[in-house]
Design an enzyme around this catalytic site. Structure first.
Site, PDB file in Angstrom:
ATOM      1  N   GLN A 136       0.539   4.089   0.798  1.00 38.06           N
ATOM      2  CA  GLN A 136       1.327   4.216   2.026  1.00 38.06           C
ATOM      3  C   GLN A 136       2.159   5.492   2.010  1.00 38.06           C
ATOM      4  O   GLN A 136       2.241   6.220   3.007  1.00 38.06           O
ATOM      5  CB  GLN A 136       2.250   2.996   2.165  1.00 38.06           C
ATOM      6  CG  GLN A 136       3.127   3.038   3.397  1.00 38.06           C
ATOM      7  CD  GLN A 136       2.320   2.905   4.678  1.00 38.06           C
ATOM      8  OE1 GLN A 136       1.523   1.970   4.808  1.00 38.06           O
ATOM      9  NE2 GLN A 136       2.487   3.822   5.621  1.00 38.06           N
ATOM     10  N   CYS A 258       5.792   1.519   7.928  1.00 37.38           N
ATOM     11  CA  CYS A 258       4.409   1.354   7.445  1.00 37.38           C
ATOM     12  C   CYS A 258       3.607   0.393   8.298  1.00 37.38           C
ATOM     13  O   CYS A 258       2.383   0.433   8.284  1.00 37.38           O
ATOM     14  CB  CYS A 258       4.428   0.905   5.991  1.00 37.38           C
ATOM     15  SG  CYS A 258       5.193  -0.710   5.749  1.00 37.38           S
TER      16      CYS A 258
HETATM   17  N1   CP Z   1       0.919  -0.621   6.060  1.00 42.05           N
HETATM   18  C1   CP Z   1      -0.015  -1.435   5.552  1.00 42.05           C
HETATM   19  O1   CP Z   1      -0.313  -1.415   4.355  1.00 42.05           O
HETATM   20  O2   CP Z   1      -0.600  -2.242   6.469  1.00 42.05           O
HETATM   21  P1   CP Z   1      -1.598  -3.443   6.181  1.00 42.05           P
HETATM   22  O3   CP Z   1      -0.797  -4.542   5.528  1.00 42.05           O
HETATM   23  O4   CP Z   1      -2.108  -3.832   7.532  1.00 42.05           O
HETATM   24  O5   CP Z   1      -2.688  -2.980   5.269  1.00 42.05           O
HETATM   25  N1  NVA Z   2       6.733  -4.542   2.417  1.00 41.30           N
HETATM   26  C1  NVA Z   2       5.611  -5.021   3.182  1.00 41.30           C
HETATM   27  C2  NVA Z   2       4.632  -3.934   3.435  1.00 41.30           C
HETATM   28  C3  NVA Z   2       3.427  -4.329   4.240  1.00 41.30           C
HETATM   29  C4  NVA Z   2       2.454  -3.215   4.406  1.00 41.30           C
HETATM   30  C5  NVA Z   2       4.961  -6.177   2.453  1.00 41.30           C
HETATM   31  O1  NVA Z   2       4.798  -6.089   1.228  1.00 41.30           O
HETATM   32  O2  NVA Z   2       4.617  -7.167   3.084  1.00 41.30           O
END
Ligand code: CP
Ligand code: NVA
Length: 299
Positions: A136, A258
């Site tokens: 990310q 993200c």
């Molecule tokens: N940002 C991210 O990792 O998204 P996903 O959980 O959809 O893969």
């Molecule tokens: N911090 C979040 C990011 C998702 C892409 C999680 O771990 O769920």
């Protein structure tokens, strides 16, 4: 045999590797946009993509990325494999290494990830764990460079949970010597240590955002923390990227998330839905950054 290269945390790439991947990600993005032929460094190679947690962006960007580089993606839902029935990760690592040329995994435990990498003879890539989300941050850095023309000389602010994404941001800023202030409520500090100088933890979001060029946030409850959602909602009140808190940031500051996001919780919808929102480029850049990463790691 050449030593294999993993990406468990951004430290595995070091500053030089991060910058090389970002440069290549820009080239691959430009090629794709121009409709030029893609290089096929993964021709004849199969890449495993193992998911133990939900995913939209990571799953699709890796699968498409492997395909576009000429490789074959093997997507596995961990619970449909023998991993889900308790086969030791050491055995899984040994067996998958006989078939695959790299293993990309999204899982809970950083210990499991480390063990997989230790027993695998092919590169292992962290596609998110409880402790980090290095892929990310590669896309995030690419997005910052696109919008600001540089990574250096900017002030970065993190607002919210000291979670996996925050940990990887700390690693990136440490390696690249960038200035990052994280506003995190007491009890939710990141696991990765900060130097207290260029990278600091404060409690007041307005303090972190003061003069910031890049403001980054993420959900208050990550995957696996659903049971804590109510307590977290209370603890994170005020840790929001909103026009009010952003008033402290520098004129023209950009906002990263993200995704997935919760509008009205950690972020006001205007930073997602506004005409100059960076988050859709950020999501797109997962594809380009991961293609560059695969090219870098998989030989
Ligand atoms: N940002 C991210 O990792 O998204 P996903 O959980 O959809 O893969
Ligand atoms: N911090 C979040 C990011 C998702 C892409 C999680 O771990 O769920």
């Amino acid at each position: 045999m050449k030593e294999k290269r993993d990406l468990l945390t951004l430290e595995d790439l070091r500053a030089q590797g991060i910058l090389a991947v970002l440069d290549r990600a820009d080239e691959l993005k430009a090629l794709r946009r121009a409709g030029e032929p893609m290089p096929k460094p993964l021709a004849g190679k199969s890449i495993g993509l193992i998911f133990e947690k939900a995913s939209t962006r990571t799953r699709v960007s890796f699968e498409v990325g492997v395909f576009e580089l000429g490789g074959h993606p093997v997507v596995l839902n961990a619970k449909d494999t023998q991993m889900g029935r308790g086969e030791p990760i050491e055995d899984t690592a040994r067996v998958l290494s006989r078939y695959l040329h790299a293993i990309v995994i999204r899982t809970f435990s950083d210990e499991l990830l480390a063990k997989l990498a230790r027993y695998a003879t092919v590169p292992v890539i962290n596609a998110l764990t409880d402790g980090g989300h290095p892929c990310q941050i590669l896309a995030d850095l690419q997005t910052v460079r696109e919008r600001k023309g540089t990574l250096e000389g900017l002030r970065y602010a993190w607002v919210g949970d000291g979670n996996n994404v925050a940990n990887s941001w700390i690693e990136a800023c440490t390696l690249l010597n960038l200035e990052l202030t994280l506003a995190v409520p007491k009890g939710y500090d990141p696991a990765v240590a900060v130097d207290g100088k260029r990278i600091r933890i404060v409690r007041d979001p307005r303090e972190a955002m003061a003069g910031a060029d890049v403001v980054i946030t993420d959900v208050w409850a990550s995957m696996g923390q659903e049971g804590e959602a109510a307590a977290r909602k209370a603890a994170f009140e005020g840790y929001i990227v909103s026009p009010e808190t952003m008033a402290r940031a520098r004129e023209g500051a950009m906002v990263l998330h993200c995704l997935p996001a919760h509008r009205g919780e950690e972020i006001d919808g205007c930073y997602l839905d506004g005409a100059d929102s960076a988050v859709w480029d950020e999501a797109e850049n997962r594809l380009h950054a991961q293609k560059a990463l695969l090219e870098y790691l998989v030989r």
